[in-house]
Design a protein around this motif. Structure first.
Motif, PDB file in Angstrom:
ATOM      1  N   VAL A 268      -8.276   8.932 -46.356  1.00  0.00           N
ATOM      2  CA  VAL A 268      -9.206   8.898 -47.484  1.00  0.00           C
ATOM      3  C   VAL A 268     -10.324   9.876 -47.166  1.00  0.00           C
ATOM      4  O   VAL A 268     -11.031   9.712 -46.163  1.00  0.00           O
ATOM      5  N   HIS A 269     -10.480  10.890 -48.000  1.00  0.00           N
ATOM      6  CA  HIS A 269     -11.535  11.892 -47.840  1.00  0.00           C
ATOM      7  C   HIS A 269     -12.471  11.758 -49.033  1.00  0.00           C
ATOM      8  O   HIS A 269     -11.992  11.681 -50.168  1.00  0.00           O
ATOM      9  N   ALA A 270     -13.758  11.766 -48.784  1.00  0.00           N
ATOM     10  CA  ALA A 270     -14.704  11.671 -49.897  1.00  0.00           C
ATOM     11  C   ALA A 270     -15.948  12.495 -49.596  1.00  0.00           C
ATOM     12  O   ALA A 270     -16.389  12.585 -48.445  1.00  0.00           O
ATOM     13  N   CYS A 271     -16.504  13.100 -50.650  1.00  0.00           N
ATOM     14  CA  CYS A 271     -17.711  13.916 -50.503  1.00  0.00           C
ATOM     15  C   CYS A 271     -18.403  14.056 -51.852  1.00  0.00           C
ATOM     16  O   CYS A 271     -17.822  13.748 -52.899  1.00  0.00           O
ATOM     17  N   LEU A 272     -19.632  14.529 -51.800  1.00  0.00           N
ATOM     18  CA  LEU A 272     -20.313  14.931 -53.022  1.00  0.00           C
ATOM     19  C   LEU A 272     -19.654  16.211 -53.514  1.00  0.00           C
ATOM     20  O   LEU A 272     -19.094  16.970 -52.713  1.00  0.00           O
TER      21      LEU A 272
ATOM     22  N   GLN B  10      -3.595  11.670 -54.238  1.00  0.00           N
ATOM     23  CA  GLN B  10      -4.303  11.349 -55.481  1.00  0.00           C
ATOM     24  C   GLN B  10      -5.763  11.793 -55.340  1.00  0.00           C
ATOM     25  O   GLN B  10      -6.343  11.693 -54.253  1.00  0.00           O
ATOM     26  N   THR B  11      -6.329  12.253 -56.439  1.00  0.00           N
ATOM     27  CA  THR B  11      -7.734  12.660 -56.470  1.00  0.00           C
ATOM     28  C   THR B  11      -8.443  11.876 -57.562  1.00  0.00           C
ATOM     29  O   THR B  11      -7.927  11.755 -58.679  1.00  0.00           O
ATOM     30  N   PHE B  12      -9.609  11.338 -57.211  1.00  0.00           N
ATOM     31  CA  PHE B  12     -10.434  10.586 -58.158  1.00  0.00           C
ATOM     32  C   PHE B  12     -11.848  11.144 -58.104  1.00  0.00           C
ATOM     33  O   PHE B  12     -12.355  11.466 -57.029  1.00  0.00           O
ATOM     34  N   ARG B  13     -12.486  11.239 -59.266  1.00  0.00           N
ATOM     35  CA  ARG B  13     -13.872  11.722 -59.339  1.00  0.00           C
ATOM     36  C   ARG B  13     -14.750  10.623 -59.912  1.00  0.00           C
ATOM     37  O   ARG B  13     -14.339   9.897 -60.814  1.00  0.00           O
ATOM     38  N   TYR B  14     -15.973  10.545 -59.383  1.00  0.00           N
ATOM     39  CA  TYR B  14     -16.902   9.479 -59.765  1.00  0.00           C
ATOM     40  C   TYR B  14     -18.310  10.027 -59.941  1.00  0.00           C
ATOM     41  O   TYR B  14     -18.660  11.058 -59.382  1.00  0.00           O
ATOM     42  N   ARG B  15     -19.100   9.271 -60.675  1.00  0.00           N
ATOM     43  CA  ARG B  15     -20.534   9.525 -60.813  1.00  0.00           C
ATOM     44  C   ARG B  15     -21.246   8.267 -60.331  1.00  0.00           C
ATOM     45  O   ARG B  15     -20.851   7.150 -60.663  1.00  0.00           O
ATOM     46  N   ASP B  16     -22.305   8.482 -59.562  1.00  0.00           N
ATOM     47  CA  ASP B  16     -23.146   7.360 -59.167  1.00  0.00           C
ATOM     48  C   ASP B  16     -24.228   7.231 -60.232  1.00  0.00           C
ATOM     49  O   ASP B  16     -25.072   8.117 -60.367  1.00  0.00           O
ATOM     50  N   PRO B  17     -24.232   6.168 -61.027  1.00  0.00           N
ATOM     51  CA  PRO B  17     -25.195   6.056 -62.127  1.00  0.00           C
ATOM     52  C   PRO B  17     -26.647   5.962 -61.645  1.00  0.00           C
ATOM     53  O   PRO B  17     -27.559   6.265 -62.397  1.00  0.00           O
ATOM     54  N   ARG B  18     -26.852   5.606 -60.384  1.00  0.00           N
ATOM     55  CA  ARG B  18     -28.222   5.527 -59.857  1.00  0.00           C
ATOM     56  C   ARG B  18     -28.840   6.907 -59.702  1.00  0.00           C
ATOM     57  O   ARG B  18     -30.028   7.077 -59.893  1.00  0.00           O
ATOM     58  N   THR B  19     -28.026   7.899 -59.318  1.00  0.00           N
ATOM     59  CA  THR B  19     -28.547   9.233 -59.004  1.00  0.00           C
ATOM     60  C   THR B  19     -27.937  10.339 -59.853  1.00  0.00           C
ATOM     61  O   THR B  19     -28.390  11.478 -59.770  1.00  0.00           O
ATOM     62  N   SER B  20     -26.888  10.047 -60.594  1.00  0.00           N
ATOM     63  CA  SER B  20     -26.107  11.015 -61.370  1.00  0.00           C
ATOM     64  C   SER B  20     -25.344  12.005 -60.492  1.00  0.00           C
ATOM     65  O   SER B  20     -24.795  12.983 -60.996  1.00  0.00           O
ATOM     66  N   GLN B  21     -25.308  11.760 -59.175  1.00  0.00           N
ATOM     67  CA  GLN B  21     -24.532  12.616 -58.284  1.00  0.00           C
ATOM     68  C   GLN B  21     -23.037  12.445 -58.578  1.00  0.00           C
ATOM     69  O   GLN B  21     -22.584  11.357 -58.918  1.00  0.00           O
ATOM     70  N   LEU B  22     -22.286  13.530 -58.415  1.00  0.00           N
ATOM     71  CA  LEU B  22     -20.836  13.508 -58.621  1.00  0.00           C
ATOM     72  C   LEU B  22     -20.125  13.507 -57.273  1.00  0.00           C
ATOM     73  O   LEU B  22     -20.529  14.219 -56.349  1.00  0.00           O
ATOM     74  N   TYR B  23     -19.049  12.719 -57.182  1.00  0.00           N
ATOM     75  CA  TYR B  23     -18.304  12.553 -55.940  1.00  0.00           C
ATOM     76  C   TYR B  23     -16.820  12.770 -56.180  1.00  0.00           C
ATOM     77  O   TYR B  23     -16.320  12.513 -57.272  1.00  0.00           O
ATOM     78  N   VAL B  24     -16.138  13.199 -55.127  1.00  0.00           N
ATOM     79  CA  VAL B  24     -14.687  13.362 -55.158  1.00  0.00           C
ATOM     80  C   VAL B  24     -14.096  12.531 -54.028  1.00  0.00           C
ATOM     81  O   VAL B  24     -14.605  12.555 -52.905  1.00  0.00           O
ATOM     82  N   CYS B  25     -13.038  11.807 -54.335  1.00  0.00           N
ATOM     83  CA  CYS B  25     -12.285  11.061 -53.328  1.00  0.00           C
ATOM     84  C   CYS B  25     -10.835  11.517 -53.420  1.00  0.00           C
ATOM     85  O   CYS B  25     -10.234  11.463 -54.491  1.00  0.00           O
ATOM     86  N   LYS B  26     -10.318  11.997 -52.302  1.00  0.00           N
ATOM     87  CA  LYS B  26      -8.926  12.447 -52.254  1.00  0.00           C
ATOM     88  C   LYS B  26      -8.206  11.620 -51.204  1.00  0.00           C
ATOM     89  O   LYS B  26      -8.693  11.468 -50.084  1.00  0.00           O
ATOM     90  N   ILE B  27      -7.070  11.082 -51.575  1.00  0.00           N
ATOM     91  CA  ILE B  27      -6.283  10.255 -50.666  1.00  0.00           C
ATOM     92  C   ILE B  27      -4.959  10.969 -50.422  1.00  0.00           C
ATOM     93  O   ILE B  27      -4.210  11.257 -51.363  1.00  0.00           O
ATOM     94  N   VAL B  28      -4.698  11.267 -49.161  1.00  0.00           N
ATOM     95  CA  VAL B  28      -3.476  11.959 -48.771  1.00  0.00           C
ATOM     96  C   VAL B  28      -2.646  10.996 -47.935  1.00  0.00           C
ATOM     97  O   VAL B  28      -3.151  10.392 -46.985  1.00  0.00           O
ATOM     98  N   HIS B  29      -1.379  10.862 -48.297  1.00  0.00           N
ATOM     99  CA  HIS B  29      -0.477   9.921 -47.631  1.00  0.00           C
ATOM    100  C   HIS B  29       0.528  10.656 -46.746  1.00  0.00           C
ATOM    101  O   HIS B  29       1.119  11.650 -47.173  1.00  0.00           O
TER     102      HIS B  29
ATOM    103  N   VAL C  27     -18.511   4.799 -48.648  1.00  0.00           N
ATOM    104  CA  VAL C  27     -19.482   4.619 -49.732  1.00  0.00           C
ATOM    105  C   VAL C  27     -20.924   4.641 -49.229  1.00  0.00           C
ATOM    106  O   VAL C  27     -21.776   5.339 -49.800  1.00  0.00           O
ATOM    107  N   SER C  28     -21.223   3.904 -48.187  1.00  0.00           N
ATOM    108  CA  SER C  28     -22.603   3.864 -47.681  1.00  0.00           C
ATOM    109  C   SER C  28     -23.076   5.245 -47.245  1.00  0.00           C
ATOM    110  O   SER C  28     -24.222   5.626 -47.503  1.00  0.00           O
ATOM    111  N   LYS C  29     -22.198   5.994 -46.605  1.00  0.00           N
ATOM    112  CA  LYS C  29     -22.551   7.342 -46.149  1.00  0.00           C
ATOM    113  C   LYS C  29     -22.726   8.300 -47.328  1.00  0.00           C
ATOM    114  O   LYS C  29     -23.635   9.127 -47.334  1.00  0.00           O
ATOM    115  N   LEU C  30     -21.843   8.189 -48.317  1.00  0.00           N
ATOM    116  CA  LEU C  30     -21.980   9.026 -49.515  1.00  0.00           C
ATOM    117  C   LEU C  30     -23.289   8.738 -50.237  1.00  0.00           C
ATOM    118  O   LEU C  30     -24.002   9.658 -50.646  1.00  0.00           O
ATOM    119  N   ARG C  31     -23.595   7.456 -50.398  1.00  0.00           N
ATOM    120  CA  ARG C  31     -24.823   7.084 -51.105  1.00  0.00           C
ATOM    121  C   ARG C  31     -26.052   7.575 -50.354  1.00  0.00           C
ATOM    122  O   ARG C  31     -26.999   8.057 -50.965  1.00  0.00           O
TER     123      ARG C  31
END
Length: 147
Positions: A83-87, A57-76, A134-138
């Protein structure tokens, strides 16, 4: 789990349940869900076929504090979820390996849409995701915003 209560396609497996929990942890941390893929239209809720691929599954997010866009991909892989996540722009990828059975009850299917009851340690899972992803992404997003 308010953001996923009215899904057209709820969890169909332990892997789906864990993916929903990861998604909800990002929402809990204040990220705004914006869609499941870069090609799809922006959306504030999961599509009815969010779990059409049983192993990823792939999910995309925006951090409203910075407007940065992130991708989280979960492979089973069987009982393992990676769980993989990055800007979305040049960035490090943060990875967290989870054992699905450590967090999702074997009786998950009897919980219906009472998602909170599917898990053995939801708070612990959210803590792991916050600390390892999350802490590392932020931190990385904040550094890019300061440039």
């Amino acid at each position: 789990f308010d953001s996923v209560r009215n899904l057209g396609s709820p969890a169909r497996s332990e892997a789906d349940a864990l993916s929903l929990a990861v998604h909800c942890s990002f929402i809990h941390e204040g990220f705004q869900f914006i869609g499941e893929s870069a090609q799809g239209p922006p959306s504030s809720s999961l599509s009815s076929d969010w779990n059409s691929q049983s192993d990823c599954q792939t999910f995309r997010y925006r951090d409203p504090r910075t407007s940065q866009l992130y991708v989280c991909k979960i492979v089973h892989f069987d009982d393992i979820a990676m769980v993989h996540a990055c800007l979305e722009v040049n960035s490090s990828v943060y990875v967290l390996e989870l054992r699905t059975s450590d967090f999702v009850l074997s009786s998950w299917a009897h919980c219906g849409v009472e998602y909170e009851k599917m898990f053995t340690d939801l708070e612990g899972l959210f803590r792991l995701i916050k600390t390892n992803i999350v802490s590392k992404l932020r931190s990385q997003g904040d550094q890019l915003t300061k440039r």
